[in-house]
Design a protein around this motif. Structure first.
Motif, PDB file in Angstrom:
ATOM      1  N   ASN B 223       0.813  -1.213   0.000  1.00  0.00           N
ATOM      2  CA  ASN B 223       0.000   0.000   0.000  1.00  0.00           C
ATOM      3  C   ASN B 223       0.842   1.255   0.000  1.00  0.00           C
ATOM      4  O   ASN B 223       0.600   2.182  -0.770  1.00  0.00           O
ATOM      5  CB  ASN B 223      -0.872   0.003   1.252  1.00  0.00           C
ATOM      6  N   MET B 226       2.702   1.648  -3.278  1.00  0.00           N
ATOM      7  CA  MET B 226       1.834   2.052  -4.377  1.00  0.00           C
ATOM      8  C   MET B 226       1.426   3.507  -4.244  1.00  0.00           C
ATOM      9  O   MET B 226       1.294   4.236  -5.213  1.00  0.00           O
ATOM     10  CB  MET B 226       0.581   1.175  -4.432  1.00  0.00           C
ATOM     11  N   ARG B 227       1.230   3.945  -2.999  1.00  0.00           N
ATOM     12  CA  ARG B 227       0.864   5.336  -2.813  1.00  0.00           C
ATOM     13  C   ARG B 227       2.013   6.247  -3.250  1.00  0.00           C
ATOM     14  O   ARG B 227       1.794   7.298  -3.842  1.00  0.00           O
ATOM     15  CB  ARG B 227       0.507   5.599  -1.348  1.00  0.00           C
ATOM     16  N   GLU B 230       1.903   6.567  -6.856  1.00  0.00           N
ATOM     17  CA  GLU B 230       0.814   7.420  -7.301  1.00  0.00           C
ATOM     18  C   GLU B 230       1.213   8.897  -7.256  1.00  0.00           C
ATOM     19  O   GLU B 230       0.965   9.655  -8.191  1.00  0.00           O
ATOM     20  CB  GLU B 230      -0.397   7.169  -6.423  1.00  0.00           C
ATOM     21  N   ILE B 231       1.851   9.275  -6.141  1.00  0.00           N
ATOM     22  CA  ILE B 231       2.267  10.672  -6.021  1.00  0.00           C
ATOM     23  C   ILE B 231       3.369  10.983  -7.033  1.00  0.00           C
ATOM     24  O   ILE B 231       3.321  11.967  -7.755  1.00  0.00           O
ATOM     25  CB  ILE B 231       2.775  10.944  -4.591  1.00  0.00           C
ATOM     26  N   ARG B 269       4.066  -0.873 -12.303  1.00  0.00           N
ATOM     27  CA  ARG B 269       2.633  -1.126 -12.191  1.00  0.00           C
ATOM     28  C   ARG B 269       2.249  -2.419 -12.882  1.00  0.00           C
ATOM     29  O   ARG B 269       1.481  -3.216 -12.374  1.00  0.00           O
ATOM     30  CB  ARG B 269       1.847   0.016 -12.837  1.00  0.00           C
TER      31      ARG B 269
END
Ligand code: ATP
Ligand code: MG
Lengths: 347, 392, 350
Positions: B223, B226-227, B230-231, B269
């Motif tokens: 988590n 992945m965050r 994302e940023i 990803r």
């Protein structure tokens, strides 16, 4: 829907906040100080370093940076003897120009791309479809500045229909608003080639896929005519995945505008970014980068809203009675799930 | 349905053949065909795609040719050719080698590689017969310019004018008298090398990061990682590139690192997504219950399954890296101007456009061909390795 | 009984990169008002293609090569669907013949409300005002036993479970009281309890509407439950067709024997289940004779050379196998199949 939009806006603030933090960290962690400009004498540098409080504790510096940014104070240029407030002097009048050219290119790209992609899918294997395929590959392969060079050669040098370079409207030296607008045509065309080509290809594939789906079969089995099936059922569903590539397109446009603004002498954000980066104007570089991210994030917000409008699953999912935090988590989860689906987008 | 009675007399058959035979099921198995291996099958599909095959050959040829040319050329990419005049034995001056248009022996009749340029100049300039000897040009047309002077367009044989008629510069020379042929091929080699290395960098980073995420899929580690992606991914990669480059010294290494640091997200990803997909697959579950070690699991089961996807992403990231290299070099943030890359050459070509158009168009055309070929190859590879994505 | 549909010598092909796939080869059958015809057969045998041809919903690369699909209107006029113009076809689809597909998760448009999707065929075919169409749609939703129909009208497919979605698809299909309802494996994608509910619903609605149903399935248990007649398909052909009891209790084709023997039931409980050896033939290049011969334990030499014609066994029962030729050797069907026949004899007598 309102809640959904509110959610997205919240996410965007979080993202921008994080980008600013990264900016700050870069400033802080960068070897030496941002004032390494060789034209500064040691005493000048010390004075500036004191002025910017570079010797304070990190958190103080961070707080000050954030506070200043919240007042749109991004610092100034250093190398020039005159202190230029970056936001006042550069961003406020250059951002709109860059955003305008990029925005128009993006809109043109989306509209033309969707239209021709859809036509190609509807008339599969026709000459139109084949041309879309060929032009699509050419459009995504060849960089925009190549098209810019060709456009200049044809329309400015050979035909003399359009000005070779962008000229700001300025009555004093005889440049009218019309000159200015004419000057924007070629940059916009050059920039829109990539979005047109990518969106066209994507739309075609998606629509072909939708055409082979069961719900299209059911719509046909209801006795609907071909246009009714296409317009009432197929297009909308094909648009959902197509919208996802508008985000990456925006990034590509930013990259493209760096070159295109140089090419056509456009006094936009991209042109100044290059100038500032080459001159090691760190504050200015970071500020412009922040505004790029801002433009990008704005596009993403629009895309997300479009998403919500088109896809009821997304709109309704965020309407359930969850707390704000719950919804945040949910929307993050959704993003992760779309990652899991492995939808790789060819940037 | 035919409601008539069966009329057996009408059915003409060889009644002797109405006898039972033994089961011939083996033949049936044979008919259903041998299944080719995945790679063999993919390769066959790739070769079946004519455009992709041609692109593959073209790219291979261009790359090998560029290495060959740059290692055998007598000229340098940074300084002007050192050529002795066979008659006088003296070095030919830099001045007479400057901005010489392309000329190829035997192809002069094409009109492109004939060493001649069209030049617009005031008529009075032609009176200077030392600079413009009468036999080196033909007047195309003369007309009144907007300043009132008479302007003439002449078709000038630059080689003759410079007294270097014995020489041939295939792609001409630039304003610093450097051999353009050498520089273009060095540019091709550098651009392709940057693309390839950046793609390798992308893949290594992406596979490592994606594998960690995928392996811990669904847990806190995943988590957080992945965050972060994302940023990180919400900063436009070109912006990140510029930031990175503005802190590094310009050059080959900086460019590759910067390109690698921005391009790996897609790979990560994808790798993670594939991990999560295959984790639920029977063969992985089965080998887990047998107690296969983690390493074995990754390398024997998951990896072979995602390698196709990685190849596809890698082939797409090569043209992306070349594009970024060209763009960055064009605006002066990529390679230093004396190092040849397609971007720096085009950048220089723009400045020389009015005098030596070939300096702009030759690298532009070469870049377009290279980009097109790699993209077509990538498309073909994707169709071959992952038929589900055909046409995307 | 009144005939609704007559399919005669239907041939359907698909053009592919590998060549021409002969998906349907010379298929003929009739359908009568109010009856249920079950179509069974292995995957790839052409069940879906056959029914899609009747709706003229073949993929772009598909062609009805020759043959007739005669539809009998209530007023007695007969049209050949295979040759109908598109405009005419639009009037038949949904109004005269309707279809329910296999996967309810994918057969509804995810971006359109349920109400709109049900109203669409009503407004297209019945010239009702929007208000009346709404009313009708609400009735349809309650007819397929979904509660709070008015509220459901405004919902989207993702808010429904699989079983509910299939009910909605059935409601869409029945919206214009079609004479023929084609169900292509309508329960395969659902779990067992929901399957039974959907089948009961279809049966019940069929009795209400008197529509003829073509019911494609892999599940012989369902066939026994629902079908009046059964068609067995193999490699693009109907190899046996007859009433349920014909096909279940006195099957004549070796393929039907194989199918029945491979199905678990009270007769073969505890025995090792039979499975038909080998794989279906490649329809790019179908075998010359009986397509099943290679996999059959009862193959005759002639089977490899000559296509068997449809032999008539009784007024309702036909099968395509040379075994039915009077000069063919007499063979015993597998034990399991024989036991079934015996059982039927018992029930009949008792
Ligand atoms: N669009 C198409 N192009 C090529 N071949 C096709 C196409 N559609 C169907 N076929 C072929 O036609 C044959 C019959 O397919 P069909 O879908 O009717 O099988 P089915 O009996 O419905 O199988 P299932 O039980 O799996 O649904 C298959 O061999 C299939 O490969
Ligand atoms: Mg089917």
């Amino acid at each position: 829907m309102l809640r959904y939009v509110w959610n997205r806006i919240l996410m965007i603030f979080v993202t921008l906040f994080l980008i600013l933090t990264i900016n700050f960290l870069l400033l802080y962690l960068m070897p030496g100080s941002p004032f390494q400009n060789p034209r500064l004498t040691p005493s000048q540098r010390e004075r500036i370093e004191d002025k910017y409080g570079l010797n304070d504790p990190v958190l103080v510096q961070y707080g000050r940076y954030m506070y200043k940014v919240s007042k749109l104070d991004f610092g100034g240029t250093i190398a020039t003897n005159t202190y230029d407030d970056i936001f006042e002097e550069y961003i406020i009048d250059r951002l709109p120009l860059t955003a305008k050219i990029g925005g128009i290119a993006l809109i043109i790209g989306t509209v033309i791309g969707i239209t021709f992609g859809a036509l190609a899918a509807i008339r599969r294997n026709s000459w139109l479809d084949n041309s879309v395929t060929v032009l699509g590959v050419i459009g995504v392969s060849i960089p925009s500045f190549v098209f810019a060079a060709i456009l200049q050669e044809v329309f400015a040098i050979n035909l003399d229909w359009l000005p070779l370079f962008y000229r700001e409207a300025n009555p004093d030296i005889g440049h009218s608003l019309k000159d200015q607008n004419l000057g924007m045509i070629m940059p916009i065309i050059a920039l829109s080639v990539l979005p047109i080509a990518s969106i066209m290809r994507y739309m075609r594939t998606e629509l072909v896929e939708v055409f082979s789906s069961d719900y299209i079969l059911l719509a046909q089995a209801k006795g609907l005519s071909k246009p009714a099936v296409i317009f009432k059922h197929a297009i909308r569903n094909a648009l959902i995945p197509v919208i996802t590539i508008i985000g990456p397109m925006a990034i590509n446009l930013i990259a493209g505008s760096l070159v295109i603004e140089r090419f056509f002498n456009i006094p936009g954000l991209s042109n100044s970014l290059v100038t500032f980066t080459l001159a090691k104007e760190t504050y200015a570089t970071l500020a412009i980068n922040f505004f790029y991210s801002f433009m990008y994030v704005t596009v993403i917000l629009i895309v997300d809203i479009l998403y919500g409008v088109i896809d009821p699953r997304i709109r309704l999912a965020s309407n359930s009675k969850l707390g704000l935090i719950g919804k945040l988590i949910k929307s993050i989860k959704r993003k992760f799930q779309s990652d899991n689906a492995g939808g790789e987008v060819n940037e | 349905m035919n409601n008539m009675k069966n009329d057996f007399s009408k059915i003409k058959i060889d009644k002797s053949k109405l006898k039972l035979v033994s089961n011939r099921i083996e033949e049936s198995e044979e008919i259903s065909g041998v299944s080719l291996g995945y790679w063999k099958d993919s390769f066959r599909r790739l070769l079946h795609n004519k455009i992709a095959t041609i692109s593959l050959i073209l790219i291979g040829f261009i790359f090998i040719f560029s290495i060959f040319i740059t290692s055998t050329t007598p000229h340098s990419t940074v300084i002007e050719p050192q050529i002795k005049d066979p008659d006088t034995g003296q070095m030919i001056s830099k001045k007479s080698l400057t901005s010489v248009p392309p000329r190829i022996k035997g192809l002069e009749w094409l009109g492109w590689f004939d060493g001649r340029v069209d030049k617009l100049l005031p008529k009075i300039a032609l009176e200077n017969e030392v600079k413009y000897p009468k036999d080196t040009y033909e007047i195309v047309e003369c007309e009144e310019g907007n300043t009132g002077k008479e302007m003439c367009t002449i078709d000038l044989d630059v080689y003759k004018q410079n007294g270097i008629e014995q020489l041939y510069f295939t792609f001409g020379t630039d304003q610093l008298a450097r051999d353009n042929w050498t520089r273009v091929w060095a540019g091709v080699r550098n651009s392709l090398a940057i693309g390839l290395l950046a793609a390798v960098f992308d893949i290594v980073m992406g596979v490592i990061y994606g594998s960690i995420c995928g392996f811990y899929g669904g847990t806190k580690v995943d988590n957080i990682m992945m965050r972060f992606i994302e940023i990180y991914g919400s900063i436009p990669s070109i912006v990140l590139l510029i930031l990175l480059l503005s802190f590094m010294d310009r050059g080959f290494g900086a460019l590759i690192i910067a390109l690698g640091l921005t391009g790996w997200i897609g790979v990560a990803r994808m790798v993670r997504a594939q991990y999560l997909r295959y984790r639920e697959h029977d063969f992985v579950l089965a080998s887990r219950t047998i107690g296969a070690s983690t390493k074995r699991l990754i390398f024997k089961h998951i990896f072979p399954n995602i390698i196709g996807q990685i190849v596809i992403l890698a082939t797409f990231s090569i043209p992306a890296a070349i594009f970024y290299e060209a763009s960055l070099s064009f605006i002066g943030l990529g390679l230093p101007t004396d190092q040849a890359s397609l971007g720096t050459l085009i950048n220089n070509g723009i400045t020389q456009r009015s005098v030596s158009a070939y300096l702009l168009w030759i690298p532009t055309i070469v870049l377009s061909i290279v980009m097109l070929a790699i993209n077509l190859l990538a498309n073909g590879l994707r169709d071959a390795l992952d038929p589900r994505l055909r046409g995307r | 009984m009144e005939k609704l549909l007559e399919v005669k010598n239907l041939n359907v092909t698909f053009e592919t990169h590998g060549g021409t796939v002969q998906a349907i080869r010379d298929v003929s059958f009739d359908l009568h008002r109010g009856e249920t015809l079950a179509v069974v057969g292995e995957s790839g045998s052409g069940k879906s293609v056959m029914t899609k041809s009747v709706m003229r919903l073949l993929a772009d690369n598909g062609n009805i090569k020759h043959g007739e699909i005669l539809y009998h209107y209530e007023d007695g006029t007969i049209v050949d669907i295979a040759k109908l113009r598109d405009g005419e076809m639009h009037k038949i689809r949904g109004a005269e013949i309707a279809m329910v597909f296999q996967d309810p998760m994918t057969s509804l448009n995810p971006t359109m409300t349920i109400g709109k999707q049900i109203m669409e065929p009503i407004m297209k075919h019945q010239n009702l005002s929007k208000k009346d169409a709404r009313q009708k749609a609400i009735e349809l939703i309650s007819m397929v036993k979904i509660d709070r129909p008015t509220k459901r009208m405004k919902q989207y497919p993702h808010e429904f479970s699989g079983g509910m979605r299939q009910r909605i698809v059935i409601a869409v299909a029945l919206a214009c009281n079609p004479n023929i309802l084609i169900c292509d494996e309508p329960t395969t994608a659902l779990d067992v309890t929901i399957q039974a509910q959907i089948i009961d619903l279809i049966k019940e609605l069929q009795q209400q509407t008197k529509a003829a149903v073509i019911f494609i399935t892999h599940d012989l248990g369902v066939v026994a439950n629902i079908a009046d007649r059964v068609a067995v398909m193999y490699a693009g052909k109907i190899c046996e067709i007859g009433t349920s009891s014909d096909v279940f209790y006195t099957p004549a084709h070796p393929y039907t024997w194989g199918l029945l023997a491979s199905k678990p039931n009270t007769d073969n409980l505890g025995e090792k289940l039979y499975s038909i050896p080998g794989t279906p033939p490649n329809l790019l290049d179908p075998p010359k004779g009986d397509a099943f011969a290679l996999r059959s334990n009862y193959a005759l030499e002639l089977d490899f050379e000559e296509q068997p014609p449809m032999f008539k066994i009784s007024d309702t029962h036909y099968a395509a196998t040379w075994l039915l030729h009077p000069d063919a050797p007499k063979v015993e069907p597998p034990k399991v199949v024989q036991r079934r026949g015996a059982k039927k004899g018992v029930t009949n007598n008792g």
